[in-house]
Design an enzyme around this catalytic site. Structure first.
Site, PDB file in Angstrom:
ATOM      1  N   ASP A  57       5.471   0.727  -4.521  1.00 38.17           N
ATOM      2  CA  ASP A  57       4.384   1.554  -4.019  1.00 38.17           C
ATOM      3  C   ASP A  57       3.924   2.560  -5.080  1.00 38.17           C
ATOM      4  O   ASP A  57       4.699   3.425  -5.504  1.00 38.17           O
ATOM      5  CB  ASP A  57       4.852   2.294  -2.761  1.00 38.17           C
ATOM      6  CG  ASP A  57       3.742   3.108  -2.126  1.00 38.17           C
ATOM      7  OD1 ASP A  57       2.674   2.546  -1.845  1.00 38.17           O
ATOM      8  OD2 ASP A  57       3.953   4.312  -1.928  1.00 38.17           O
ATOM      9  N   THR A  90      -3.903   3.472  -4.713  1.00 39.20           N
ATOM     10  CA  THR A  90      -3.562   4.455  -5.748  1.00 39.20           C
ATOM     11  C   THR A  90      -3.264   3.797  -7.093  1.00 39.20           C
ATOM     12  O   THR A  90      -3.600   4.350  -8.145  1.00 39.20           O
ATOM     13  CB  THR A  90      -2.353   5.298  -5.316  1.00 39.20           C
ATOM     14  OG1 THR A  90      -1.272   4.420  -4.964  1.00 39.20           O
ATOM     15  CG2 THR A  90      -2.690   6.165  -4.125  1.00 39.20           C
ATOM     16  N   THR A  91      -2.643   2.630  -7.069  1.00 41.05           N
ATOM     17  CA  THR A  91      -2.326   1.947  -8.327  1.00 41.05           C
ATOM     18  C   THR A  91      -3.607   1.506  -9.024  1.00 41.05           C
ATOM     19  O   THR A  91      -3.753   1.681 -10.240  1.00 41.05           O
ATOM     20  CB  THR A  91      -1.419   0.726  -8.074  1.00 41.05           C
ATOM     21  OG1 THR A  91      -0.233   1.164  -7.404  1.00 41.05           O
ATOM     22  CG2 THR A  91      -1.035   0.059  -9.379  1.00 41.05           C
ATOM     23  N   ASP A 375       1.049   1.368   4.133  1.00 37.67           N
ATOM     24  CA  ASP A 375      -0.023   0.816   3.293  1.00 37.67           C
ATOM     25  C   ASP A 375      -0.865  -0.183   4.079  1.00 37.67           C
ATOM     26  O   ASP A 375      -2.100  -0.169   4.014  1.00 37.67           O
ATOM     27  CB  ASP A 375       0.567   0.126   2.062  1.00 37.67           C
ATOM     28  CG  ASP A 375       0.999   1.111   0.982  1.00 37.67           C
ATOM     29  OD1 ASP A 375       0.666   2.297   1.105  1.00 37.67           O
ATOM     30  OD2 ASP A 375       1.676   0.686   0.023  1.00 37.67           O
TER      31      ASP A 375
END
Length: 529
Positions: A57, A90-91, A375
């Site tokens: 994550d 976010t990644t 998520d």
């Protein structure tokens, strides 16, 4: 000329701040880029006590990473903001931001003015967002099969978690899912030894105050108190006087009468924000009322919404019975699961509220199972609110083609800023392909060529075979809002970093300079760059 050569003194010292910040941003991005895509790997985070977190994550990695560099912190804060607002992506935002900053710095080293690069980045980001919106399609109601696809992708292909999330979304309904202050991810609880389950109701991770209280009740009236269930306090100095002690006894007697009022009202469940006095516990236990103390404010709010109760303070117990009754909520059933040490409040008469209980075999995987479920829930909710686009990096490639066309209408050096955006948009697919073990340069160019040839925005790479594939046919989608926010966030951090001309160390409050020494990740940045 690369940035490492620049940092070794080949370029004017005025670039020192830019190079330092760019290296920090690039180091943070490289720490998470290996996790993206279906073949992405996990990261092991180890604290100073040897405690280990293994996760895929992005935001968890960024939050727990030991970082002191101010530019790196800026990037992490942007990622946190994306997580708070959207709950996913976010990644992608971090990887694109790293690419934008790095490409922008390269252009500055070549002699392009920062102002022109920022101008071009703004034009490119604006165009990219417009194109994303054009390519988005709305979800056709809460039963649209695409929601299962979204849950599977965001949930890292955990079928059981995807099923739980979609079922919960259907129970709650489209209207609730679109409410601005509601987050489906907040309904998720992961617990060791539990079975996967979705139900209409609320879980309180607390047990009864007294095991002599009932364990299971039906047709329950609920009272929610954002306060202690204790008599009002008297100061120690006042207690030392005759008048003060008399006041103390009066308050205790009044409190006792107020507690006894709840019995004829038929109250059967009381949730309190703080503790409960021994006297109140005895009265309520004898009356067959379940009391749960020290309940979190979030759980109090969720219970109040679900049961239709209105949260009150203990002073409200002084009111007449008719007035107190207006504050009560109700639920079909309340019971304690003694094995899991939790109270369940089922089928409340207020707003629909589903709870997603995610089971985990061992304590070590509870946290990761919960992160995966959150998520998936965030992605499903974002899809309901804002629609979907082809996933797997395909839509970013399609957008990059449109942004590149915009370059032709831009005069002057701002075009180099647009080039930065085009490169950044290609990075997600390139990294996904690299993580799958294929040549990213080759695969990205193949996708660009075939998208143009087939006039399709959904062509990407099948990470199992390395072959070209239609992402929509494979059921690979991403929420539109996730993509929009990631692109905007990357643009914001790039602009902020590129604008920094000089880094000046502030003095501490005592007038002395701070300690320059970093540790862990920070020392690695200094050593590598």
């Amino acid at each position: 000329m690369n940035l490492k050569q620049v940092s070794n003194g080949e370029v004017d010292d005025k670039l020192a701040a830019l190079i330092t910040n760019t290296n920090a941003i690039r180091a943070v991005a490289s720490a998470v880029e290996g996790t993206i895509g279906p073949k992405g790997l996990d990261i092991m985070l180890v604290d100073r006590f040897g405690e280990v977190t293994i996760t895929n994550d992005g935001v968890t990695i960024l939050k727990q990473m030991d970082v002191n560099h101010p530019a790196a912190k800026m990037l992490i804060n942007i990622a946190k903001a994306q997580q708070e607002e959207i709950g996913d992506g976010t990644t992608t935002a971090t990887i694109m931001a790293g690419s934008l900053v790095s490409e922008g710095a390269n252009q500055v080293v070549r002699g392009v003015p920062v102002a022109r690069i920022i101008e071009g980045i703004k034009i490119g980001i604006k165009k990219a967002c417009e194109v994303i919106k054009q390519k988005s399609r709305q979800v056709e109601g809460i039963n649209d099969p695409v929601l299962k696809d979204i849950a599977l992708i965001a949930g890292r292909e955990h079928e059981d978690i995807a099923h739980l999330v979609v079922e919960a979304a259907r129970l709650i309904g489209e209207e609730k899912m679109k409410e601005g202050n509601f987050k489906l991810s907040d309904t998720i609880i992961a617990q060791e030894g539990a079975e996967n389950e979705v139900f209409m109701g609320v879980i309180i991770n607390k047990g009864r105050v007294n095991k002599q209280m009932p364990k299971d009740l039906t047709n329950v009236k609920v009272l929610v108190i954002d306060d202690a269930l204790e008599p009002e306090e008297i100061g120690e100095e006042a207690l030392g006087t005759e008048t003060g002690f008399a006041k103390y006894l009066e308050l205790r007697e009044e409190f006792k009468k107020n507690i006894q009022k709840l019995i004829p009202l038929g109250v059967k469940l009381i949730l309190a924000d703080r503790g409960i006095s021994d006297e109140a516990e005895e009265i309520l236990t004898d009356a067959g009322i379940i009391v749960v103390e020290r309940v979190s404010s979030k759980d109090l709010q969720r219970t109040a919404e679900h049961t239709g109760a209105r949260i009150i303070k203990r002073t409200s117990l002084k009111k007449d019975l008719d007035e107190i009754e207006k504050f009560l909520g109700s639920a079909e059933r309340v019971y304690e699961d003694e094995k899991l040490e939790q109270i369940r409040i089922l089928s409340g008469k207020g707003k629909p509220m589903a709870t997603i209980l995610v089971g985990a075999a061992t304590e070590e995987v509870v946290g990761e199972r919960e992160r995966i479920a959150k998520d998936a829930a965030s992605a499903v909710q974002a899809a309901v609110r804002g629609g979907v686009v082809p996933g797997g990096g395909a839509v970013e490639i399609a957008v990059s083609r449109e942004v590149e066309k915009e370059r032709e209408s831009v005069k002057g050096m701002a075009a180099y800023g647009i080039d930065c955006v085009v490169t950044a948009l290609k990075r997600p697919l390139a990294q996904i392909v690299a993580n799958a073990g294929f040549n990213p340069l080759e695969k990205v160019e193949n996708v660009i060529a075939h998208q143009a040839e087939e006039k399709s925005d959904s062509i990407g790479i099948n990470c199992d075979t390395g072959e070209l594939a239609d992402m929509q046919e494979l059921g690979i989608y991403d929420p539109t809002l996730v993509k929009l926010y990631a692109i905007k966030a990357a643009g914001e951090i790039a602009e902020a970093i590129l604008r920094i001309d000089t880094i000046i160390k502030k003095k501490d409050d005592d007038g002395k300079g701070g300690n320059n020494k970093g540790s862990g990740f920070n020392e690695a940045i200094n050593e590598d760059f």
